[in-house]
Design a protein around this motif. Sequence first.
Motif, PDB file in Angstrom:
ATOM      1  N   ALA A  17     -15.031  -1.488   1.439  1.00 18.56           N
ATOM      2  CA  ALA A  17     -15.268  -0.789   0.177  1.00 18.56           C
ATOM      3  C   ALA A  17     -16.026   0.513   0.410  1.00 18.56           C
ATOM      4  CB  ALA A  17     -16.042  -1.688  -0.780  1.00 18.56           C
ATOM      5  N   VAL A  18     -17.032   0.487   1.282  1.00 16.05           N
ATOM      6  CA  VAL A  18     -17.782   1.708   1.605  1.00 16.05           C
ATOM      7  C   VAL A  18     -16.853   2.750   2.190  1.00 16.05           C
ATOM      8  CG1 VAL A  18     -19.562   2.693   3.099  1.00 16.05           C
ATOM      9  CG2 VAL A  18     -19.981   0.528   1.920  1.00 16.05           C
ATOM     10  N   SER A  19     -15.981   2.321   3.118  1.00 15.95           N
ATOM     11  CA  SER A  19     -15.043   3.245   3.747  1.00 15.95           C
ATOM     12  C   SER A  19     -14.135   3.890   2.714  1.00 15.95           C
ATOM     13  CB  SER A  19     -14.208   2.507   4.792  1.00 15.95           C
ATOM     14  OG  SER A  19     -13.237   3.365   5.369  1.00 15.95           O
ATOM     15  N   ARG A  20     -13.642   3.075   1.749  1.00 15.39           N
ATOM     16  CA  ARG A  20     -12.767   3.624   0.709  1.00 15.39           C
ATOM     17  C   ARG A  20     -13.502   4.651  -0.150  1.00 15.39           C
ATOM     18  NH1 ARG A  20      -7.915   3.558   1.542  1.00 15.39           N
ATOM     19  NH2 ARG A  20      -7.428   3.587  -0.659  1.00 15.39           N
ATOM     20  N   ASN A  24     -12.965   8.827  -0.698  1.00 13.95           N
ATOM     21  CA  ASN A  24     -12.501   9.173  -2.042  1.00 13.95           C
ATOM     22  C   ASN A  24     -11.190   8.478  -2.393  1.00 13.95           C
ATOM     23  OD1 ASN A  24     -14.634  11.053  -2.695  1.00 13.95           O
ATOM     24  ND2 ASN A  24     -13.692  12.435  -1.203  1.00 13.95           N
ATOM     25  N   LYS A  25     -11.105   7.183  -2.039  1.00 15.75           N
ATOM     26  CA  LYS A  25      -9.919   6.396  -2.327  1.00 15.75           C
ATOM     27  C   LYS A  25     -10.310   5.179  -3.154  1.00 15.75           C
ATOM     28  CE  LYS A  25      -7.479   7.735   1.908  1.00 15.75           C
ATOM     29  NZ  LYS A  25      -6.378   8.440   1.243  1.00 15.75           N
ATOM     30  N   GLY A  49     -14.096  10.790  13.015  1.00 14.98           N
ATOM     31  CA  GLY A  49     -12.697  10.954  12.650  1.00 14.98           C
ATOM     32  C   GLY A  49     -11.996   9.627  12.487  1.00 14.98           C
ATOM     33  N   GLY A  50     -12.348   8.656  13.326  1.00 13.04           N
ATOM     34  CA  GLY A  50     -11.700   7.352  13.265  1.00 13.04           C
ATOM     35  C   GLY A  50     -12.044   6.612  12.000  1.00 13.04           C
ATOM     36  N   GLN A  51     -13.266   6.800  11.521  1.00 16.11           N
ATOM     37  CA  GLN A  51     -13.679   6.084  10.318  1.00 16.11           C
ATOM     38  C   GLN A  51     -13.181   6.775   9.058  1.00 16.11           C
ATOM     39  OE1 GLN A  51     -17.835   6.251  11.335  1.00 16.11           O
ATOM     40  NE2 GLN A  51     -17.957   4.021  11.400  1.00 16.11           N
ATOM     41  N   HIS A  52     -12.895   8.077   9.186  1.00 13.91           N
ATOM     42  CA  HIS A  52     -12.653   8.859   7.985  1.00 13.91           C
ATOM     43  C   HIS A  52     -11.178   9.057   7.671  1.00 13.91           C
ATOM     44  CE1 HIS A  52     -14.601  11.324   4.944  1.00 13.91           C
ATOM     45  NE2 HIS A  52     -13.650  12.218   5.104  1.00 13.91           N
ATOM     46  N   ALA A  53     -10.346   8.989   8.693  1.00 12.77           N
ATOM     47  CA  ALA A  53      -8.968   9.409   8.496  1.00 12.77           C
ATOM     48  C   ALA A  53      -8.035   8.231   8.287  1.00 12.77           C
ATOM     49  CB  ALA A  53      -8.489  10.221   9.694  1.00 12.77           C
ATOM     50  N   ASP A  54      -7.047   8.441   7.460  1.00 17.25           N
ATOM     51  CA  ASP A  54      -5.954   7.501   7.287  1.00 17.25           C
ATOM     52  C   ASP A  54      -4.670   8.180   7.740  1.00 17.25           C
ATOM     53  OD1 ASP A  54      -7.136   5.181   6.192  1.00 17.25           O
ATOM     54  OD2 ASP A  54      -7.346   6.224   4.270  1.00 17.25           O
ATOM     55  N   ASP A  55      -3.827   7.465   8.425  1.00 16.46           N
ATOM     56  CA  ASP A  55      -2.535   7.988   8.831  1.00 16.46           C
ATOM     57  C   ASP A  55      -1.607   7.955   7.636  1.00 16.46           C
ATOM     58  OD1 ASP A  55      -0.234   7.199  11.565  1.00 16.46           O
ATOM     59  OD2 ASP A  55      -0.130   8.661   9.932  1.00 16.46           O
ATOM     60  N   ALA A  56      -1.176   9.123   7.204  1.00 13.61           N
ATOM     61  CA  ALA A  56      -0.358   9.195   5.994  1.00 13.61           C
ATOM     62  C   ALA A  56       0.968   8.471   6.155  1.00 13.61           C
ATOM     63  CB  ALA A  56      -0.109  10.660   5.615  1.00 13.61           C
ATOM     64  N   ASP A  57       1.436   8.325   7.413  1.00 16.93           N
ATOM     65  CA  ASP A  57       2.711   7.673   7.657  1.00 16.93           C
ATOM     66  C   ASP A  57       2.569   6.168   7.858  1.00 16.93           C
ATOM     67  OD1 ASP A  57       4.085  10.108   7.547  1.00 16.93           O
ATOM     68  OD2 ASP A  57       3.587  10.536   9.644  1.00 16.93           O
ATOM     69  N   TYR A  93      -7.503  -0.258  -2.732  1.00 11.39           N
ATOM     70  CA  TYR A  93      -7.922  -0.192  -1.334  1.00 11.39           C
ATOM     71  C   TYR A  93      -6.887   0.494  -0.448  1.00 11.39           C
ATOM     72  CZ  TYR A  93     -12.074  -3.083  -1.902  1.00 11.39           C
ATOM     73  OH  TYR A  93     -13.322  -3.546  -2.267  1.00 11.39           O
ATOM     74  N   GLY A  94      -5.843   1.053  -1.045  1.00 16.48           N
ATOM     75  CA  GLY A  94      -4.845   1.774  -0.273  1.00 16.48           C
ATOM     76  C   GLY A  94      -3.769   0.907   0.338  1.00 16.48           C
ATOM     77  N   TYR A  95      -3.557  -0.297  -0.191  1.00 17.57           N
ATOM     78  CA  TYR A  95      -2.559  -1.223   0.332  1.00 17.57           C
ATOM     79  C   TYR A  95      -1.491  -1.501  -0.725  1.00 17.57           C
ATOM     80  CZ  TYR A  95      -5.472  -2.415   4.382  1.00 17.57           C
ATOM     81  OH  TYR A  95      -6.204  -2.366   5.553  1.00 17.57           O
ATOM     82  N   SER A  96      -0.285  -1.832  -0.243  1.00 20.87           N
ATOM     83  CA  SER A  96       0.765  -2.352  -1.110  1.00 20.87           C
ATOM     84  C   SER A  96       0.745  -3.869  -1.029  1.00 20.87           C
ATOM     85  CB  SER A  96       2.137  -1.822  -0.666  1.00 20.87           C
ATOM     86  OG  SER A  96       2.181  -0.416  -0.753  1.00 20.87           O
ATOM     87  N   LEU A  97       1.374  -4.521  -2.017  1.00 19.30           N
ATOM     88  CA  LEU A  97       1.393  -5.978  -2.057  1.00 19.30           C
ATOM     89  C   LEU A  97       2.832  -6.484  -2.018  1.00 19.30           C
ATOM     90  CD1 LEU A  97      -0.610  -8.431  -2.402  1.00 19.30           C
ATOM     91  CD2 LEU A  97       0.110  -8.456  -4.794  1.00 19.30           C
ATOM     92  N   MET A  98       3.097  -7.394  -1.061  1.00 22.52           N
ATOM     93  CA  MET A  98       4.395  -8.046  -0.958  1.00 22.52           C
ATOM     94  C   MET A  98       4.267  -9.476  -1.478  1.00 22.52           C
ATOM     95  SD  MET A  98       6.498  -9.066   2.513  1.00 22.52           S
ATOM     96  CE  MET A  98       6.632  -7.372   3.053  1.00 22.52           C
ATOM     97  N   LEU A  99       5.196  -9.909  -2.308  1.00 24.51           N
ATOM     98  CA  LEU A  99       5.138 -11.243  -2.903  1.00 24.51           C
ATOM     99  C   LEU A  99       6.056 -12.201  -2.162  1.00 24.51           C
ATOM    100  CD1 LEU A  99       4.212 -13.147  -5.166  1.00 24.51           C
ATOM    101  CD2 LEU A  99       6.098 -12.261  -6.548  1.00 24.51           C
ATOM    102  N   CYS A 100       5.521 -13.383  -1.821  1.00 19.73           N
ATOM    103  CA  CYS A 100       6.306 -14.422  -1.144  1.00 19.73           C
ATOM    104  C   CYS A 100       6.156 -15.730  -1.908  1.00 19.73           C
ATOM    105  CB  CYS A 100       5.826 -14.636   0.297  1.00 19.73           C
ATOM    106  SG  CYS A 100       5.781 -13.135   1.293  1.00 19.73           S
TER     107      CYS A 100
END
Length: 333
Positions: A17-20, A24-25, A49-57, A93-100
């Motif tokens: 949560a702190v990282s998000r 600013n996410k 940089g490792g803590q701050h960046a998200d890979d857009a891809d 949190y920047g994640y998608s959800l898959m339903l099973c």
Amino acid sequence: MATIKDIADEVGISKAAVSRILNNKGSFSAETTEKVWRVAKRLNYLPSGGQHADDADDIKVLAAIFPQEGLLLNESPYYSIMISLLEKAAYDYGYSLMLCGALYNWEDEEKIFRSLRQRNVRGVILGSFSHDAAIFHNQRIPVVTIGTKASDQIPCIRSDNYASGQAAARHLLGKGCRRPLYITGYWRGLEYDERYRGFADELARHEVTPKAYHLGMNATRLQDIEGIITRMALDNPDADALFAESYSLSLECLRTYIGLGWRIPQDLKMVGYGNAFLTAYSNPRITLVKEDSWQIARRAVSLLVDLIENGPSAEASARDILVPVSLEAHQTT
């Protein structure tokens, strides 16, 4: 040098949560966001940089596994509501959800985990039931359960079910009820049903004993459930109260009793279990022991993301978080 963990420990939220917030996410309260930035400034936190960046891809996916029966039955909106709340929390949190789906079958669940690994799913929220929790321990995918504790090695977020039974008993006792019934479809049986234990223990303090009915795993069709409820009603014509373990079951009880000529609440006072989103589904509106489904969803996703992004820990794996309940009185009591 201060770390995200230092900020998380002081603020009292997860590292994820702190990282998000620092990136600013997500969607967090203004109070929490302000506190995180204030603590970060005071500790002179400098993000790497490792803590701050998200890979857009990099597409980040969580999976939610629920029982197929709960997903398919239209009369049970609980699962669709929970899935929507989980999806919202995952998005924050920047994640998608898959339903099973899994029909209480550990072999099906094992196949699902194999498929999830192939799809590079990061973590799993398990809302299904499992007869063999050992299949989760070596899956190499973080798992958090909701509703049912699967294992001491798997963290769980769930309502305080024992307190739910207590709340229902106190409410019905306060209405003068002394001949209560209880009905449940809990898959493990009555002896493991914490809502029943809380209900029975609270009634026992007032020298009242409930008569309990269990649907059994074979009562999967509406006509089977209606038949059991009908027999319960006819066998107990002097009952003055009923607590149903789930919301869909309370709806069936309400429909069946009214169809048999009972007046609700004059002849029988009725309490169900569910969340605030469900109260509009019945007429009369059912009195509910109300779970905080949004808090369950939010805390489950927060803990799972923490396990994914910061690694497992013995403390996190053993967590069993009970979310408080409340009682919302409506027209059936």
